[in-house]
Design an enzyme around this catalytic site. Structure first.
Site, PDB file in Angstrom:
ATOM      1  N   LYS A 138       0.861  -1.176   0.000  1.00  0.00           N
ATOM      2  CA  LYS A 138       0.000   0.000   0.000  1.00  0.00           C
ATOM      3  C   LYS A 138       0.896   1.225   0.000  1.00  0.00           C
ATOM      4  CE  LYS A 138      -3.890  -2.034   2.560  1.00  0.00           C
ATOM      5  NZ  LYS A 138      -4.748  -1.888   3.757  1.00  0.00           N
ATOM      6  N   HIS A 141       0.737   5.722   3.719  1.00  0.00           N
ATOM      7  CA  HIS A 141      -0.399   6.555   4.115  1.00  0.00           C
ATOM      8  C   HIS A 141       0.065   7.684   5.028  1.00  0.00           C
ATOM      9  CE1 HIS A 141      -4.288   7.667   5.932  1.00  0.00           C
ATOM     10  NE2 HIS A 141      -4.813   7.162   4.849  1.00  0.00           N
ATOM     11  N   HIS A 144       0.828   7.349   8.769  1.00  0.00           N
ATOM     12  CA  HIS A 144       2.084   6.832   9.296  1.00  0.00           C
ATOM     13  C   HIS A 144       3.131   7.932   9.485  1.00  0.00           C
ATOM     14  CE1 HIS A 144       0.910   2.628   9.012  1.00  0.00           C
ATOM     15  NE2 HIS A 144       0.388   2.894   7.836  1.00  0.00           N
TER      16      HIS A 144
END
Length: 616
Positions: A138, A141, A144
Protein backbone atom coordinates in the site's frame (compact mmCIF):
# COMPACT_ATOMS: atom_id res chain seq x y z
CA UNK A 1 25.83 20.75 33.44
CA UNK A 2 24.34 24.18 33.54
CA UNK A 3 28.11 24.54 33.21
CA UNK A 4 28.77 23.20 36.74
CA UNK A 5 26.90 26.04 38.42
CA UNK A 6 24.17 23.75 39.68
CA UNK A 7 26.72 21.47 41.35
CA UNK A 8 28.53 24.41 42.94
CA UNK A 9 25.25 25.64 44.46
CA UNK A 10 24.40 22.09 45.59
CA UNK A 11 27.77 21.79 47.35
CA UNK A 12 27.11 24.91 49.44
CA UNK A 13 23.56 23.81 50.22
CA UNK A 14 24.90 20.37 51.17
CA UNK A 15 27.06 21.84 53.93
CA UNK A 16 24.15 23.83 55.36
CA UNK A 17 21.45 21.16 55.05
CA UNK A 18 23.68 18.17 55.79
CA UNK A 19 22.46 16.40 52.67
CA UNK A 20 24.50 14.81 49.86
CA UNK A 21 24.89 17.21 46.89
CA UNK A 22 23.49 14.51 44.58
CA UNK A 23 20.19 14.68 46.49
CA UNK A 24 19.91 18.40 45.82
CA UNK A 25 20.99 18.78 42.20
CA UNK A 26 17.60 17.99 40.63
CA UNK A 27 15.89 20.39 43.04
CA UNK A 28 17.96 23.28 41.66
CA UNK A 29 16.48 24.56 38.42
CA UNK A 30 17.43 27.29 35.99
CA UNK A 31 14.97 30.18 36.15
CA UNK A 32 12.97 30.84 32.95
CA UNK A 33 13.76 34.23 31.45
CA UNK A 34 11.34 37.10 31.96
CA UNK A 35 10.55 39.91 29.54
CA UNK A 36 9.49 42.19 32.39
CA UNK A 37 12.49 42.05 34.70
CA UNK A 38 15.90 40.55 35.21
CA UNK A 39 15.64 37.28 37.09
CA UNK A 40 18.04 35.10 39.04
CA UNK A 41 19.79 32.27 37.22
CA UNK A 42 18.86 29.34 39.49
CA UNK A 43 16.35 28.63 42.19
CA UNK A 44 15.83 26.01 44.85
CA UNK A 45 12.26 25.11 45.74
CA UNK A 46 12.18 24.78 49.54
CA UNK A 47 8.96 22.81 49.12
CA UNK A 48 10.93 20.01 47.45
CA UNK A 49 13.13 19.68 50.57
CA UNK A 50 10.05 19.20 52.74
CA UNK A 51 8.15 16.84 50.45
CA UNK A 52 8.29 14.00 52.95
CA UNK A 53 6.67 16.06 55.69
CA UNK A 54 2.94 15.95 56.38
CA UNK A 55 1.22 19.00 54.89
CA UNK A 56 -0.32 19.98 58.24
CA UNK A 57 2.98 19.94 60.12
CA UNK A 58 5.01 21.90 57.57
CA UNK A 59 6.44 25.20 58.81
CA UNK A 60 5.74 28.25 56.70
CA UNK A 61 7.60 27.74 53.42
CA UNK A 62 8.46 31.41 53.01
CA UNK A 63 10.00 31.59 56.48
CA UNK A 64 12.01 28.46 55.75
CA UNK A 65 13.28 29.97 52.49
CA UNK A 66 14.40 33.14 54.26
CA UNK A 67 16.13 31.20 57.06
CA UNK A 68 17.96 29.04 54.55
CA UNK A 69 19.04 32.06 52.47
CA UNK A 70 20.48 33.70 55.61
CA UNK A 71 22.77 30.70 56.14
CA UNK A 72 24.16 30.82 52.61
CA UNK A 73 26.98 33.07 51.43
CA UNK A 74 27.97 34.57 48.14
CA UNK A 75 31.25 33.33 46.68
CA UNK A 76 33.22 33.42 43.45
CA UNK A 77 30.36 31.67 41.63
CA UNK A 78 27.23 33.11 43.27
CA UNK A 79 27.12 36.90 43.36
CA UNK A 80 23.65 37.37 44.89
CA UNK A 81 21.23 35.28 46.97
CA UNK A 82 17.58 36.23 47.41
CA UNK A 83 14.22 34.62 48.14
CA UNK A 84 11.03 34.29 46.13
CA UNK A 85 7.71 32.57 46.75
CA UNK A 86 9.00 29.51 48.60
CA UNK A 87 12.31 29.60 46.74
CA UNK A 88 15.91 30.55 47.32
CA UNK A 89 17.31 32.29 44.25
CA UNK A 90 20.91 32.40 43.07
CA UNK A 91 22.47 34.91 40.68
CA UNK A 92 25.72 33.81 39.04
CA UNK A 93 28.70 36.15 38.69
CA UNK A 94 27.96 37.76 35.35
CA UNK A 95 31.42 37.57 33.80
CA UNK A 96 31.83 33.97 34.97
CA UNK A 97 28.41 33.15 33.55
CA UNK A 98 29.31 34.63 30.18
CA UNK A 99 32.72 33.00 29.87
CA UNK A 100 31.69 29.58 31.14
CA UNK A 101 28.49 29.21 29.14
CA UNK A 102 30.00 30.28 25.82
CA UNK A 103 33.12 28.16 26.30
CA UNK A 104 31.02 25.15 27.27
CA UNK A 105 28.76 25.48 24.23
CA UNK A 106 31.70 25.62 21.84
CA UNK A 107 33.77 22.91 23.56
CA UNK A 108 30.90 20.43 23.93
CA UNK A 109 29.54 21.06 20.44
CA UNK A 110 26.77 18.55 19.66
CA UNK A 111 27.04 17.20 23.23
CA UNK A 112 26.15 20.49 24.91
CA UNK A 113 23.46 19.83 27.50
CA UNK A 114 23.95 16.07 27.33
CA UNK A 115 26.93 15.97 29.73
CA UNK A 116 24.81 17.46 32.49
CA UNK A 117 24.88 16.26 36.07
CA UNK A 118 21.15 15.67 35.54
CA UNK A 119 22.13 12.65 33.44
CA UNK A 120 25.09 11.52 35.57
CA UNK A 121 24.69 8.10 37.10
CA UNK A 122 22.02 7.08 34.62
CA UNK A 123 23.01 3.69 33.16
CA UNK A 124 23.42 3.29 29.42
CA UNK A 125 20.69 1.02 28.12
CA UNK A 126 19.81 -1.15 25.15
CA UNK A 127 16.67 0.38 23.68
CA UNK A 128 14.49 -0.87 20.83
CA UNK A 129 12.21 1.66 19.12
CA UNK A 130 9.55 0.34 16.74
CA UNK A 131 8.03 3.04 14.58
CA UNK A 132 6.59 3.99 11.18
CA UNK A 133 5.37 0.46 10.28
CA UNK A 134 3.48 1.05 7.01
CA UNK A 135 1.43 -1.67 5.38
CA UNK A 136 3.25 -3.45 2.57
CA UNK A 137 1.75 -3.25 -0.92
CA UNK A 138 0.00 0.00 0.00
CA UNK A 139 1.25 3.51 -0.64
CA UNK A 140 2.72 5.17 2.44
CA UNK A 141 -0.40 6.56 4.12
CA UNK A 142 -0.22 9.98 5.71
CA UNK A 143 -1.38 8.36 8.95
CA UNK A 144 2.08 6.83 9.30
CA UNK A 145 3.77 10.26 9.19
CA UNK A 146 3.34 10.94 12.90
CA UNK A 147 4.67 7.51 13.90
CA UNK A 148 7.68 8.08 11.64
CA UNK A 149 8.71 11.53 12.88
CA UNK A 150 7.88 10.84 16.55
CA UNK A 151 9.74 7.54 16.55
CA UNK A 152 12.69 9.19 14.82
CA UNK A 153 12.77 11.90 17.51
CA UNK A 154 12.70 9.37 20.34
CA UNK A 155 15.48 7.31 18.74
CA UNK A 156 17.56 10.47 18.12
CA UNK A 157 17.18 11.60 21.73
CA UNK A 158 18.02 8.20 23.20
CA UNK A 159 21.09 7.88 20.97
CA UNK A 160 22.24 11.38 21.91
CA UNK A 161 22.07 10.37 25.57
CA UNK A 162 24.45 7.50 24.87
CA UNK A 163 22.04 4.58 24.78
CA UNK A 164 22.39 1.75 22.29
CA UNK A 165 19.33 2.19 20.10
CA UNK A 166 17.91 -0.24 17.54
CA UNK A 167 15.40 1.31 15.14
CA UNK A 168 12.91 -1.24 13.85
CA UNK A 169 10.40 -0.77 11.05
CA UNK A 170 7.83 -3.49 11.73
CA UNK A 171 6.03 -3.72 8.41
CA UNK A 172 2.42 -4.79 8.06
CA UNK A 173 3.39 -7.50 5.60
CA UNK A 174 1.11 -10.37 6.63
CA UNK A 175 -2.57 -11.01 7.17
CA UNK A 176 -5.81 -11.60 5.29
CA UNK A 177 -5.30 -8.46 3.16
CA UNK A 178 -2.58 -10.36 1.30
CA UNK A 179 -5.09 -13.04 0.45
CA UNK A 180 -7.20 -10.33 -1.16
CA UNK A 181 -4.21 -8.73 -2.86
CA UNK A 182 -2.86 -12.04 -4.19
CA UNK A 183 -6.24 -12.98 -5.62
CA UNK A 184 -6.76 -9.44 -6.91
CA UNK A 185 -3.44 -9.38 -8.74
CA UNK A 186 -4.21 -12.73 -10.39
CA UNK A 187 -7.53 -11.27 -11.58
CA UNK A 188 -6.70 -7.63 -12.35
CA UNK A 189 -2.92 -7.18 -12.15
CA UNK A 190 -0.46 -6.27 -14.89
CA UNK A 191 3.25 -6.97 -14.55
CA UNK A 192 4.20 -3.87 -16.57
CA UNK A 193 2.22 -1.55 -14.29
CA UNK A 194 3.62 -3.33 -11.23
CA UNK A 195 7.19 -2.58 -12.31
CA UNK A 196 6.59 0.99 -13.44
CA UNK A 197 4.43 2.16 -10.50
CA UNK A 198 4.24 -0.69 -7.98
CA UNK A 199 2.40 0.82 -5.04
CA UNK A 200 -0.06 2.79 -7.15
CA UNK A 201 -0.94 -0.32 -9.17
CA UNK A 202 -1.26 -2.53 -6.06
CA UNK A 203 -3.48 0.11 -4.48
CA UNK A 204 -5.74 0.09 -7.55
CA UNK A 205 -5.86 -3.73 -7.52
CA UNK A 206 -6.67 -3.78 -3.82
CA UNK A 207 -9.55 -1.32 -4.21
CA UNK A 208 -10.96 -3.31 -7.11
CA UNK A 209 -10.73 -6.74 -5.47
CA UNK A 210 -12.33 -5.43 -2.27
CA UNK A 211 -15.27 -4.24 -4.30
CA UNK A 212 -15.51 -7.59 -6.11
CA UNK A 213 -15.24 -9.60 -2.87
CA UNK A 214 -18.13 -7.65 -1.37
CA UNK A 215 -20.36 -8.67 -4.31
CA UNK A 216 -18.97 -12.12 -5.13
CA UNK A 217 -18.54 -14.78 -2.45
CA UNK A 218 -16.27 -16.79 -4.74
CA UNK A 219 -13.73 -13.95 -4.83
CA UNK A 220 -13.83 -13.70 -1.04
CA UNK A 221 -13.37 -17.47 -0.82
CA UNK A 222 -10.39 -17.35 -3.19
CA UNK A 223 -8.78 -14.61 -1.10
CA UNK A 224 -9.22 -16.70 2.04
CA UNK A 225 -7.67 -19.71 0.32
CA UNK A 226 -4.73 -17.64 -0.98
CA UNK A 227 -3.86 -16.50 2.56
CA UNK A 228 -4.10 -20.09 3.80
CA UNK A 229 -1.61 -21.04 1.09
CA UNK A 230 0.70 -18.31 2.36
CA UNK A 231 0.43 -19.57 5.92
CA UNK A 232 1.19 -23.13 4.76
CA UNK A 233 4.26 -21.96 2.81
CA UNK A 234 3.05 -22.46 -0.76
CA UNK A 235 6.04 -21.45 -2.94
CA UNK A 236 4.05 -19.80 -5.73
CA UNK A 237 1.97 -17.71 -3.34
CA UNK A 238 5.06 -16.75 -1.31
CA UNK A 239 6.95 -15.71 -4.45
CA UNK A 240 4.19 -13.26 -5.40
CA UNK A 241 4.00 -11.96 -1.83
CA UNK A 242 7.81 -11.51 -1.73
CA UNK A 243 7.70 -9.48 -4.94
CA UNK A 244 5.06 -7.19 -3.44
CA UNK A 245 7.14 -6.80 -0.27
CA UNK A 246 10.45 -6.03 -2.02
CA UNK A 247 8.90 -3.45 -4.35
CA UNK A 248 7.14 -1.81 -1.40
CA UNK A 249 10.32 -1.49 0.70
CA UNK A 250 12.15 0.09 -2.24
CA UNK A 251 9.41 2.73 -2.46
CA UNK A 252 9.37 3.29 1.31
CA UNK A 253 13.15 3.75 1.48
CA UNK A 254 12.87 6.51 -1.10
CA UNK A 255 10.30 8.28 1.13
CA UNK A 256 12.42 7.76 4.26
CA UNK A 257 15.39 9.32 2.48
CA UNK A 258 13.32 12.44 1.84
CA UNK A 259 12.34 12.52 5.52
CA UNK A 260 15.92 11.97 6.72
CA UNK A 261 14.91 8.80 8.57
CA UNK A 262 16.77 5.48 8.72
CA UNK A 263 16.24 2.06 10.27
CA UNK A 264 18.56 -0.63 11.59
CA UNK A 265 16.12 -3.41 10.83
CA UNK A 266 13.22 -3.92 8.46
CA UNK A 267 11.14 -6.56 10.17
CA UNK A 268 7.51 -7.49 9.69
CA UNK A 269 4.62 -9.65 10.78
CA UNK A 270 5.66 -12.25 8.19
CA UNK A 271 8.82 -12.99 10.18
CA UNK A 272 6.66 -14.43 12.92
CA UNK A 273 4.13 -16.54 11.07
CA UNK A 274 5.83 -19.73 12.30
CA UNK A 275 6.85 -18.42 15.72
CA UNK A 276 3.28 -17.28 16.32
CA UNK A 277 2.28 -20.94 16.20
CA UNK A 278 4.87 -21.61 18.91
CA UNK A 279 3.28 -18.85 20.99
CA UNK A 280 -0.12 -20.52 20.61
CA UNK A 281 1.32 -23.84 21.77
CA UNK A 282 2.97 -22.12 24.75
CA UNK A 283 -0.28 -20.39 25.70
CA UNK A 284 -2.07 -23.71 25.46
CA UNK A 285 0.53 -25.50 27.60
CA UNK A 286 0.08 -22.86 30.31
CA UNK A 287 -3.68 -23.30 30.28
CA UNK A 288 -4.24 -19.77 28.99
CA UNK A 289 -5.76 -20.64 25.60
CA UNK A 290 -9.52 -21.01 25.40
CA UNK A 291 -11.53 -22.17 22.39
CA UNK A 292 -14.79 -20.38 21.58
CA UNK A 293 -17.95 -21.81 20.01
CA UNK A 294 -16.90 -20.18 16.74
CA UNK A 295 -13.64 -22.13 16.78
CA UNK A 296 -11.38 -19.16 17.51
CA UNK A 297 -8.86 -19.16 20.36
CA UNK A 298 -8.76 -16.41 22.97
CA UNK A 299 -6.94 -15.41 26.15
CA UNK A 300 -9.20 -14.23 28.98
CA UNK A 301 -7.34 -11.44 30.74
CA UNK A 302 -10.05 -10.85 33.33
CA UNK A 303 -10.16 -14.40 34.66
CA UNK A 304 -13.95 -14.29 34.82
CA UNK A 305 -15.03 -14.26 31.17
CA UNK A 306 -15.47 -10.50 30.82
CA UNK A 307 -15.93 -10.04 27.03
CA UNK A 308 -14.15 -6.66 27.10
CA UNK A 309 -11.02 -8.31 28.49
CA UNK A 310 -10.76 -11.13 25.96
CA UNK A 311 -7.97 -11.06 23.38
CA UNK A 312 -8.41 -13.22 20.26
CA UNK A 313 -5.13 -14.86 19.25
CA UNK A 314 -6.19 -17.40 16.58
CA UNK A 315 -8.78 -17.58 13.83
CA UNK A 316 -11.12 -20.53 13.49
CA UNK A 317 -8.97 -21.93 10.64
CA UNK A 318 -5.87 -21.90 12.83
CA UNK A 319 -4.17 -18.88 11.24
CA UNK A 320 -2.49 -16.24 13.40
CA UNK A 321 -3.63 -12.71 14.21
CA UNK A 322 -1.93 -9.35 14.72
CA UNK A 323 -1.75 -9.84 18.51
CA UNK A 324 -0.22 -13.32 18.16
CA UNK A 325 2.48 -12.03 15.87
CA UNK A 326 3.22 -9.09 18.20
CA UNK A 327 3.68 -11.54 21.08
CA UNK A 328 6.08 -13.63 18.99
CA UNK A 329 7.97 -10.49 17.89
CA UNK A 330 8.41 -9.24 21.48
CA UNK A 331 9.74 -12.61 22.65
CA UNK A 332 12.10 -12.83 19.67
CA UNK A 333 13.45 -9.30 20.23
CA UNK A 334 14.20 -10.00 23.87
CA UNK A 335 16.19 -13.07 22.82
CA UNK A 336 17.97 -11.11 20.06
CA UNK A 337 18.63 -7.75 21.72
CA UNK A 338 18.16 -8.37 25.46
CA UNK A 339 16.64 -4.91 25.61
CA UNK A 340 16.25 -2.76 28.70
CA UNK A 341 13.36 -0.89 27.11
CA UNK A 342 11.22 -1.44 24.02
CA UNK A 343 9.11 1.46 22.78
CA UNK A 344 6.20 1.12 20.35
CA UNK A 345 5.14 4.33 18.58
CA UNK A 346 1.62 4.04 17.17
CA UNK A 347 -1.67 5.96 17.19
CA UNK A 348 -3.78 5.99 20.33
CA UNK A 349 -6.34 3.69 18.71
CA UNK A 350 -3.96 0.79 19.44
CA UNK A 351 -3.76 1.53 23.16
CA UNK A 352 -5.94 -1.43 24.16
CA UNK A 353 -4.07 -3.75 21.80
CA UNK A 354 -0.73 -3.05 23.45
CA UNK A 355 -2.19 -3.20 26.94
CA UNK A 356 -3.41 -6.71 26.12
CA UNK A 357 -0.13 -7.78 24.51
CA UNK A 358 1.89 -6.60 27.51
CA UNK A 359 -0.56 -8.25 29.92
CA UNK A 360 -0.43 -11.59 28.08
CA UNK A 361 3.38 -11.50 28.17
CA UNK A 362 3.17 -10.95 31.94
CA UNK A 363 0.86 -13.88 32.60
CA UNK A 364 3.02 -16.05 30.33
CA UNK A 365 5.78 -15.45 32.87
CA UNK A 366 7.85 -12.86 31.03
CA UNK A 367 8.69 -10.34 33.74
CA UNK A 368 10.48 -8.16 31.18
CA UNK A 369 7.06 -7.19 29.79
CA UNK A 370 7.20 -4.22 32.17
CA UNK A 371 10.07 -2.89 30.05
CA UNK A 372 7.71 -2.51 27.09
CA UNK A 373 6.14 0.91 26.56
CA UNK A 374 3.52 2.19 24.15
CA UNK A 375 3.88 5.85 23.11
CA UNK A 376 0.50 6.79 21.62
CA UNK A 377 -0.28 9.84 19.55
CA UNK A 378 -3.40 11.63 18.33
CA UNK A 379 -4.91 12.10 14.90
CA UNK A 380 -4.06 14.87 12.42
CA UNK A 381 -7.24 16.33 10.98
CA UNK A 382 -7.79 18.38 7.84
CA UNK A 383 -4.58 17.57 5.97
CA UNK A 384 -5.56 18.25 2.36
CA UNK A 385 -3.76 19.23 -0.81
CA UNK A 386 -5.24 21.65 -3.32
CA UNK A 387 -6.62 18.66 -5.18
CA UNK A 388 -8.63 17.50 -2.17
CA UNK A 389 -8.19 14.97 0.63
CA UNK A 390 -4.68 13.69 1.21
CA UNK A 391 -4.28 9.96 1.44
CA UNK A 392 -0.60 9.39 0.83
CA UNK A 393 2.49 10.83 2.49
CA UNK A 394 4.25 11.43 -0.79
CA UNK A 395 1.42 13.78 -1.75
CA UNK A 396 2.11 15.77 1.42
CA UNK A 397 5.85 15.95 0.75
CA UNK A 398 5.26 17.05 -2.83
CA UNK A 399 2.78 19.67 -1.65
CA UNK A 400 5.33 20.99 0.84
CA UNK A 401 7.99 21.30 -1.83
CA UNK A 402 5.59 22.88 -4.31
CA UNK A 403 4.34 25.53 -1.89
CA UNK A 404 7.84 26.46 -0.78
CA UNK A 405 9.07 26.67 -4.39
CA UNK A 406 6.15 28.96 -5.21
CA UNK A 407 7.17 31.11 -2.23
CA UNK A 408 10.67 31.30 -3.68
CA UNK A 409 9.71 31.64 -7.36
CA UNK A 410 9.34 35.42 -7.38
CA UNK A 411 12.73 35.98 -5.78
CA UNK A 412 15.53 36.66 -8.22
CA UNK A 413 18.18 35.14 -5.91
CA UNK A 414 16.45 31.76 -5.80
CA UNK A 415 18.12 30.75 -9.04
CA UNK A 416 21.50 31.26 -7.32
CA UNK A 417 20.79 28.41 -4.90
CA UNK A 418 22.59 25.18 -5.70
CA UNK A 419 19.48 23.09 -5.13
CA UNK A 420 16.29 25.13 -4.64
CA UNK A 421 14.10 22.00 -4.54
CA UNK A 422 16.14 20.50 -1.70
CA UNK A 423 16.05 23.80 0.18
CA UNK A 424 12.28 24.05 -0.28
CA UNK A 425 11.78 20.51 0.97
CA UNK A 426 13.98 20.92 4.07
CA UNK A 427 12.26 24.16 5.09
CA UNK A 428 8.87 22.58 4.46
CA UNK A 429 9.72 19.51 6.53
CA UNK A 430 10.86 21.74 9.39
CA UNK A 431 7.53 23.56 9.18
CA UNK A 432 5.61 20.29 9.23
CA UNK A 433 7.58 18.81 12.15
CA UNK A 434 7.34 21.93 14.32
CA UNK A 435 3.58 22.18 13.86
CA UNK A 436 3.24 18.51 14.79
CA UNK A 437 5.55 18.67 17.83
CA UNK A 438 4.29 21.89 19.43
CA UNK A 439 1.55 20.23 21.47
CA UNK A 440 1.06 17.03 23.45
CA UNK A 441 1.62 13.98 21.26
CA UNK A 442 -1.61 12.41 22.50
CA UNK A 443 -3.71 15.34 21.33
CA UNK A 444 -5.51 15.43 18.00
CA UNK A 445 -4.87 18.63 16.10
CA UNK A 446 -6.24 20.50 13.11
CA UNK A 447 -3.70 20.82 10.34
CA UNK A 448 -3.29 24.21 8.65
CA UNK A 449 -1.10 24.83 5.61
CA UNK A 450 -1.27 28.59 6.22
CA UNK A 451 -0.03 28.21 9.77
CA UNK A 452 2.72 25.79 8.73
CA UNK A 453 4.30 28.25 6.29
CA UNK A 454 4.05 31.46 8.28
CA UNK A 455 7.46 33.14 8.21
CA UNK A 456 6.70 35.00 11.43
CA UNK A 457 5.81 33.52 14.78
CA UNK A 458 6.44 30.08 16.19
CA UNK A 459 7.04 28.01 13.06
CA UNK A 460 9.64 25.70 11.59
CA UNK A 461 10.22 28.25 8.82
CA UNK A 462 11.26 30.78 11.48
CA UNK A 463 13.71 28.29 13.03
CA UNK A 464 15.32 27.57 9.66
CA UNK A 465 15.56 31.26 8.88
CA UNK A 466 17.16 32.04 12.24
CA UNK A 467 19.76 29.31 11.83
CA UNK A 468 20.63 30.39 8.28
CA UNK A 469 20.84 34.03 9.37
CA UNK A 470 23.24 33.25 12.22
CA UNK A 471 25.35 31.00 10.01
CA UNK A 472 25.69 33.85 7.53
CA UNK A 473 26.85 36.08 10.37
CA UNK A 474 29.69 33.66 11.16
CA UNK A 475 30.67 33.32 7.51
CA UNK A 476 30.74 37.11 7.03
CA UNK A 477 32.68 38.10 10.16
CA UNK A 478 33.82 34.99 11.98
CA UNK A 479 37.33 34.43 10.64
CA UNK A 480 38.81 37.52 12.21
CA UNK A 481 36.84 37.62 15.44
CA UNK A 482 36.30 34.12 16.83
CA UNK A 483 39.65 33.61 18.56
CA UNK A 484 38.92 35.13 21.96
CA UNK A 485 36.41 37.50 23.54
CA UNK A 486 35.98 39.94 26.39
CA UNK A 487 33.18 38.88 28.76
CA UNK A 488 32.64 42.49 29.85
CA UNK A 489 31.28 43.21 26.36
CA UNK A 490 28.28 40.93 26.86
CA UNK A 491 26.51 42.42 29.86
CA UNK A 492 23.56 43.99 28.03
CA UNK A 493 20.12 42.64 29.04
CA UNK A 494 19.72 40.99 25.61
CA UNK A 495 23.01 39.10 26.05
CA UNK A 496 22.22 38.03 29.61
CA UNK A 497 18.77 36.73 28.60
CA UNK A 498 20.34 34.53 25.93
CA UNK A 499 22.98 33.22 28.35
CA UNK A 500 20.33 32.43 30.95
CA UNK A 501 18.30 30.59 28.33
CA UNK A 502 21.32 28.59 27.18
CA UNK A 503 21.72 27.49 30.82
CA UNK A 504 18.34 25.74 30.66
CA UNK A 505 19.05 23.47 27.69
CA UNK A 506 20.05 20.48 29.80
CA UNK A 507 16.84 20.71 31.84
CA UNK A 508 14.79 20.77 28.66
CA UNK A 509 16.59 17.68 27.32
CA UNK A 510 16.10 15.95 30.66
CA UNK A 511 12.38 16.69 30.67
CA UNK A 512 11.95 15.34 27.13
CA UNK A 513 13.97 12.25 28.03
CA UNK A 514 11.57 11.56 30.89
CA UNK A 515 8.21 11.94 29.13
CA UNK A 516 9.34 11.51 25.48
CA UNK A 517 7.52 14.71 24.50
CA UNK A 518 9.32 16.85 21.88
CA UNK A 519 7.25 19.94 22.73
CA UNK A 520 9.73 20.95 25.48
CA UNK A 521 12.57 21.20 22.96
CA UNK A 522 10.34 22.93 20.39
CA UNK A 523 9.29 25.59 22.88
CA UNK A 524 12.89 26.10 23.98
CA UNK A 525 14.20 26.53 20.42
CA UNK A 526 11.46 28.96 19.45
CA UNK A 527 12.20 31.10 22.51
CA UNK A 528 15.92 30.98 21.70
CA UNK A 529 15.19 32.14 18.16
CA UNK A 530 13.08 35.04 19.38
CA UNK A 531 15.83 36.07 21.84
CA UNK A 532 18.38 35.92 19.03
CA UNK A 533 16.17 38.08 16.82
CA UNK A 534 15.86 40.74 19.52
CA UNK A 535 19.61 40.68 20.18
CA UNK A 536 20.38 40.81 16.46
CA UNK A 537 18.48 44.08 16.12
CA UNK A 538 20.38 45.81 18.91
CA UNK A 539 23.76 44.08 19.33
CA UNK A 540 25.36 45.09 16.03
CA UNK A 541 28.55 43.49 14.79
CA UNK A 542 29.30 45.69 11.80
CA UNK A 543 31.01 48.96 12.73
CA UNK A 544 31.39 47.88 16.38
CA UNK A 545 34.84 47.93 18.10
CA UNK A 546 36.71 44.65 17.44
CA UNK A 547 36.41 43.23 20.97
CA UNK A 548 32.70 44.08 21.10
CA UNK A 549 32.11 42.55 17.66
CA UNK A 550 34.07 39.44 18.65
CA UNK A 551 32.12 38.96 21.88
CA UNK A 552 28.80 39.32 20.08
CA UNK A 553 29.85 36.85 17.40
CA UNK A 554 30.70 34.33 20.12
CA UNK A 555 27.22 34.81 21.54
CA UNK A 556 25.47 34.37 18.19
CA UNK A 557 27.67 31.40 17.36
CA UNK A 558 26.62 29.70 20.61
CA UNK A 559 22.96 30.34 19.82
CA UNK A 560 23.33 28.83 16.34
CA UNK A 561 25.15 25.78 17.74
CA UNK A 562 22.46 25.00 20.32
CA UNK A 563 19.71 25.74 17.81
CA UNK A 564 21.25 23.25 15.38
CA UNK A 565 21.63 20.61 18.12
CA UNK A 566 17.98 20.87 19.07
CA UNK A 567 16.74 20.87 15.47
CA UNK A 568 18.71 17.71 14.69
CA UNK A 569 17.19 15.93 17.70
CA UNK A 570 13.74 16.79 16.33
CA UNK A 571 14.69 15.33 12.95
CA UNK A 572 15.21 18.68 11.19
CA UNK A 573 18.22 19.36 8.96
CA UNK A 574 19.40 22.93 9.73
CA UNK A 575 19.92 25.08 6.66
CA UNK A 576 23.08 27.14 6.41
CA UNK A 577 23.19 28.59 2.90
CA UNK A 578 22.10 32.22 2.63
CA UNK A 579 21.49 34.60 -0.25
CA UNK A 580 20.63 38.26 0.25
CA UNK A 581 17.72 39.98 -1.42
CA UNK A 582 19.39 43.38 -1.39
CA UNK A 583 22.92 44.66 -1.62
CA UNK A 584 23.43 45.27 2.09
CA UNK A 585 24.97 43.34 4.92
CA UNK A 586 22.68 40.77 6.52
CA UNK A 587 24.10 41.63 9.91
CA UNK A 588 22.53 44.96 10.80
CA UNK A 589 18.85 44.96 9.94
CA UNK A 590 18.36 48.38 11.47
CA UNK A 591 20.82 49.84 8.96
CA UNK A 592 19.02 48.04 6.15
CA UNK A 593 15.71 49.56 7.27
CA UNK A 594 17.19 53.04 7.33
CA UNK A 595 18.60 52.61 3.84
CA UNK A 596 15.27 51.29 2.56
CA UNK A 597 13.01 53.61 4.55
CA UNK A 598 11.23 54.80 1.43
CA UNK A 599 9.94 51.28 0.86
CA UNK A 600 6.83 50.35 2.78
CA UNK A 601 8.02 46.80 3.15
CA UNK A 602 11.59 45.51 3.01
CA UNK A 603 12.36 41.95 2.02
CA UNK A 604 15.43 39.84 2.58
CA UNK A 605 16.08 36.39 1.19
CA UNK A 606 17.58 33.57 3.22
CA UNK A 607 17.93 30.14 1.65
CA UNK A 608 15.50 31.31 -1.00
CA UNK A 609 12.82 32.30 1.53
CA UNK A 610 11.40 35.77 1.78
CA UNK A 611 10.94 37.52 5.15
CA UNK A 612 9.82 40.97 6.07
CA UNK A 613 12.20 43.22 7.97
CA UNK A 614 13.05 42.96 11.64
CA UNK A 615 13.70 39.19 11.64
CA UNK A 616 10.36 38.72 13.35
Amino acid sequence: MACGFRRSIASQLSRVLDLPPENLIKSISAVPISRKEEVADFQLSVDSLLENNNDHSRPDIQIQAMRLAEKLKCDTVVSEISTGQGTVNFKINRELLTKTVLQQVIEDGSKYGLKSELFSGLPKKRIVVEFSSPNVAKKFHVGHLRSTIIGNFIANLKEALGHQVTRINYLGDWGMQFGLLGTGFQLFGYEEKLQSSPLQHLFEVYVQVNKEAADDKNVAKSAHEFFQRLELGDMQALALWQKFRDLSIDEYMRIYQRLGVHFDEYSGESFYREKSQEVLKLLDSKGLLQKTLKGTAVVDLSGNGDPSSVCTVMRSDGTSLYATRDLAAAIDRMEKYNFDKMIYVTDKGQKKHFQQVFQILQIMGYDWAERCQHVPFGVVQGMKTRRGDVTFLEDVLNEIRLRMLQNMASIKTTKELENPEETAEQVGLAALIIQDFRGFLLSDYQFSWDRVFQSRGDTGVFLQYTHARLHSLEETFGCGYLNDFNTACLQEPQSVSILQHLLRFDEVLYRSSQDLQPRHIVSYLLTLSHLAAVAHRTLHVRNSPPEVAGARLHLFRAVRSVLANGMKLLGITPLSHQKKGCETSPVNLNTLLLQCSKTSRVWCTVSGLTFSHGWM
